[in-house]
Enzyme design. Structure first.
Site: not given
Ligand code: NAP
Length: 247
Positions: A16-19, A21-23, A143, A156
């Site tokens: 999920t959320g693979a468009s 960052g991490i996904g 997280s 969060y």
């Molecule tokens: P990101 O770059 O902001 O990407 C977030 C992703 O989540 C996007 O692909 C977005 O898709 C998707 N998303 C958000 N709401 C959604 C919904 N309602 N339905 C489907 N997709 C949804 O964030 P990231 O840093 O890669 O975070 C990925 C995960 O890692 C998150 O759970 C975050 O809390 C966790 N995390 C991140 C960090 C960090 O420092 N970056 C640290 C700890 C944990 P769309 O844009 O297509 O809506």
């Protein structure tokens, strides 16, 4: 190597959320490893289409995973097209900084539904099939803030602590069906989610991290790959964080 890729080719992974960052990083690399990926996105259609073009093992599906009906559609699509779901990675998430006393009901609901309800809906819908197969792996991306709490990110922190609680309880419940459930609790990872931080903020954070660096999405992919291939780890919260948080 080739033998492993062939074995992976029969495995289907929903991320999920693979468009972004991490996904996105997990989708790209796991597809290269030979897994069939169903990369979910919600708002970022352009990025998702670009991602799909990169590898024939990447399929994309739009769904807002904060909504039960859309999770049902995503799982139905995966089952109809690929017959089974071997791995579910609950990665979609949002963050919002602000004082707890200023948090309104709409913001609270958006964070809890996107980060926590999504993992509940997706896991429930997917488990129907995993339990029948007596095989499966669920990885919840939580997280460090779920472990130690973050000031000005209380909702969060709650959502991520909730995910870790789900990981532990569910691991015990579905272990007898040969399904493993684990959390990855990343430290600070360089993605759009931390784009509000200034270079000075990042410099200060790096000084607090024993390995003196902010993580990259690929660091989380490596942990996910290990958890997918492992056969004896369940109910654990693994935290790739450079030593920032040690508990
Ligand atoms: P990101 O770059 O902001 O990407 C977030 C992703 O989540 C996007 O692909 C977005 O898709 C998707 N998303 C958000 N709401 C959604 C919904 N309602 N339905 C489907 N997709 C949804 O964030 P990231 O840093 O890669 O975070 C990925 C995960 O890692 C998150 O759970 C975050 O809390 C966790 N995390 C991140 C960090 C960090 O420092 N970056 C640290 C700890 C944990 P769309 O844009 O297509 O809506």
């Amino acid at each position: 190597m080739e033998e492993r890729r062939e074995k992976n080719m029969s495995k289907t992974i929903i991320i999920t959320g693979a468009s972004k960052g991490i996904g996105k990083e997990m989708a790209q690399n796991l597809a290269k490893d030979g897994y069939q990926i169903i990369a979910n996105y919600n708002k970022s259609e352009k990025e998702a289409i670009e991602l799909q073009k990169q590898n024939k093992n990447i399929d994309i599906f739009r769904a807002d995973v904060s909504k039960r009906e859309e999770c049902q559609k995503l799982v139905k699509y995966a089952i109809e097209k690929y017959k089974k779901i071997d791995v579910l990675i609950n990665n979609a998430g949002i963050s919002k900084a602000g004082l707890f006393t200023d948090l309104n009901d709409t913001e609270w609901e958006e964070i809890i539904k996107t980060n926590l309800f999504s993992a509940f809906y997706m896991s429930q819908e997917t488990l129907k099939y995993m339990i029948k197969e007596k095989d499966g792996c669920i990885i919840n991306i939580s997280s460090v803030w779920g472990l130690v709490g973050a000031s000005c990110e209380v909702a969060y922190s709650i959502s991520k602590a909730g995910i870790d609680g789900m990981t532990k309880g569910l691991a015990k419940e579905v272990g007898p069906s040969n399904i493993r459930v684990n959390s990855i609790a990343p430290g600070m990872i360089e993605t759009e989610m931390i784009s509000d931080l200034t270079e000075e903020d990042k410099k200060q954070i790096k000084e607090e991290i024993p390995l003196r660096k902010i993580g990259k999405p690929v660091d989380i992919y490596k942990t996910a790959k290990w958890l997918i291939e492992d056969e004896y780890t369940t109910g654990q919260i693994i935290s790739p964080n450079g030593g920032w948080i040690i508990i």
